[in-house]
Design a protein around this motif. Structure first.
Motif, PDB file in Angstrom:
ATOM      1  N   ALA A  70      13.230  13.450  19.719  1.00  9.70           N
ATOM      2  CA  ALA A  70      12.614  12.347  19.120  1.00  9.70           C
ATOM      3  C   ALA A  70      11.878  11.373  19.745  1.00  9.70           C
ATOM      4  O   ALA A  70      12.751  10.551  20.329  1.00  9.70           O
ATOM      5  N   ALA A  71      10.722  11.526  20.022  1.00  4.84           N
ATOM      6  CA  ALA A  71      10.111  10.836  21.005  1.00  4.84           C
ATOM      7  C   ALA A  71       9.836   9.318  20.746  1.00  4.84           C
ATOM      8  O   ALA A  71       9.530   8.433  21.750  1.00  4.84           O
ATOM      9  N   ASP A  72       9.505   9.065  19.418  1.00  7.59           N
ATOM     10  CA  ASP A  72       9.252   7.685  19.102  1.00  7.59           C
ATOM     11  C   ASP A  72      10.522   7.257  18.312  1.00  7.59           C
ATOM     12  O   ASP A  72      10.346   6.147  17.200  1.00  7.59           O
ATOM     13  N   LEU A  73      11.707   7.529  18.064  1.00  9.18           N
ATOM     14  CA  LEU A  73      12.969   7.071  17.528  1.00  9.18           C
ATOM     15  C   LEU A  73      13.415   6.099  18.217  1.00  9.18           C
ATOM     16  O   LEU A  73      14.283   6.271  19.189  1.00  9.18           O
ATOM     17  N   ALA A 129      -0.300  10.044  28.544  1.00  7.26           N
ATOM     18  CA  ALA A 129       0.384   9.769  29.668  1.00  7.26           C
ATOM     19  C   ALA A 129       1.643   8.878  29.823  1.00  7.26           C
ATOM     20  O   ALA A 129       2.453   9.363  30.392  1.00  7.26           O
ATOM     21  N   VAL A 130       1.880   8.003  28.808  1.00  7.98           N
ATOM     22  CA  VAL A 130       3.214   7.377  28.481  1.00  7.98           C
ATOM     23  C   VAL A 130       4.187   8.300  27.953  1.00  7.98           C
ATOM     24  O   VAL A 130       5.414   8.242  28.684  1.00  7.98           O
ATOM     25  N   HIS A 135       9.012  11.728  29.308  1.00 12.46           N
ATOM     26  CA  HIS A 135       9.439  13.001  28.975  1.00 12.46           C
ATOM     27  C   HIS A 135       8.691  13.926  30.181  1.00 12.46           C
ATOM     28  O   HIS A 135       8.159  14.731  29.699  1.00 12.46           O
ATOM     29  N   PRO A 136       9.055  14.057  31.386  1.00 16.89           N
ATOM     30  CA  PRO A 136       8.292  14.873  32.155  1.00 16.89           C
ATOM     31  C   PRO A 136       8.655  16.310  32.033  1.00 16.89           C
ATOM     32  O   PRO A 136       7.832  17.039  32.640  1.00 16.89           O
TER      33      PRO A 136
END
Length: 205
Positions: A70-73, A129-130, A135-136
């Motif tokens: 969940a990248a924006d939680l 990019a962010v 999350h590489p």
């Protein structure tokens, strides 16, 4: 789209809807109904198209998630974004069975990496990019995987996420989208997965 595989064999395809909330609700309803009938699912697969981080996940390729994120939680702060885990509650990561991920990827010729679930699709190079910095290991982003994974986890059912890449993550360019090509790749990939998925047992992990 969520695919739920009953423990007694065979599979069902469910159009779960767009976004993590509707995907979670649809998946939970299907899992509950199956359990009440005495035929619980043995595996849930969130499958569909998504954006790929370039150049690692080119358009037309398949990605199998080794992490459903969940990248924006979380919360925005003066010091930057904080996931809910750093706020002291919740989770932002589901990790499918490593063995199942490996077997599926090998059969389908897919790449493995994190798939990010977002409520707002990335539309700028700066945002892409962010996300890559945060999350590489991410290879793709989509809108449903984490919701499906949350619903599955709540009922103790294993989960998998597979994405066919239809467009690059970054500046929004409809002309660069290849939805038909991605759907064809997803269809071809699933054609190669039947032996793996049909033999999967929730205790294999």
């Amino acid at each position: 789209m969520a695919q739920a595989f009953p423990g007694h064999g065979g599979f069902e395809v469910i159009a779960a809807g767009v976004g993590p909330a509707l995907a979670a609700a649809s998946t939970a309803s299907a899992l509950t109904a199956a359990a009440l009938k005495g035929a619980p699912y043995g595996l849930v697969v969130s499958a569909g198209i998504g954006g790929g981080f370039q150049p690692e996940a080119p358009v037309g390729s398949l990605v199998v998630a080794d992490g459903i994120v969940a990248a924006d939680l979380g919360a925005e702060t003066e010091d930057g974004f904080l996931p809910v885990t750093e706020l002291g509650f919740g989770t932002v990561l589901h990790e499918p069975s490593a063995d199942l991920v490996r077997r599926v990827a090998e059969n389908a010729g897919a790449r493995t990496g994190a798939v990010l679930t977002v409520s707002t699709v990335t539309g700028t190079a700066a945002r892409a990019a962010v996300l890559r910095e945060r999350h590489p290991t991410a290879l793709a982003e989509a809108m449903e995987g984490f919701g499906v994974a949350e619903a599955a986890a709540a009922q103790g059912v294993p989960v998998l996420e597979i994405r066919a890449i239809s467009n690059p993550v970054g500046p929004r360019d409809r002309a660069a989208w290849r939805i038909g090509e991605a759907l064809a790749a997803l269809t071809e990939g699933f054609g190669k997965l039947a032996p793996v998925l049909e033999s999967w047992n929730r205790h294999d992990s």
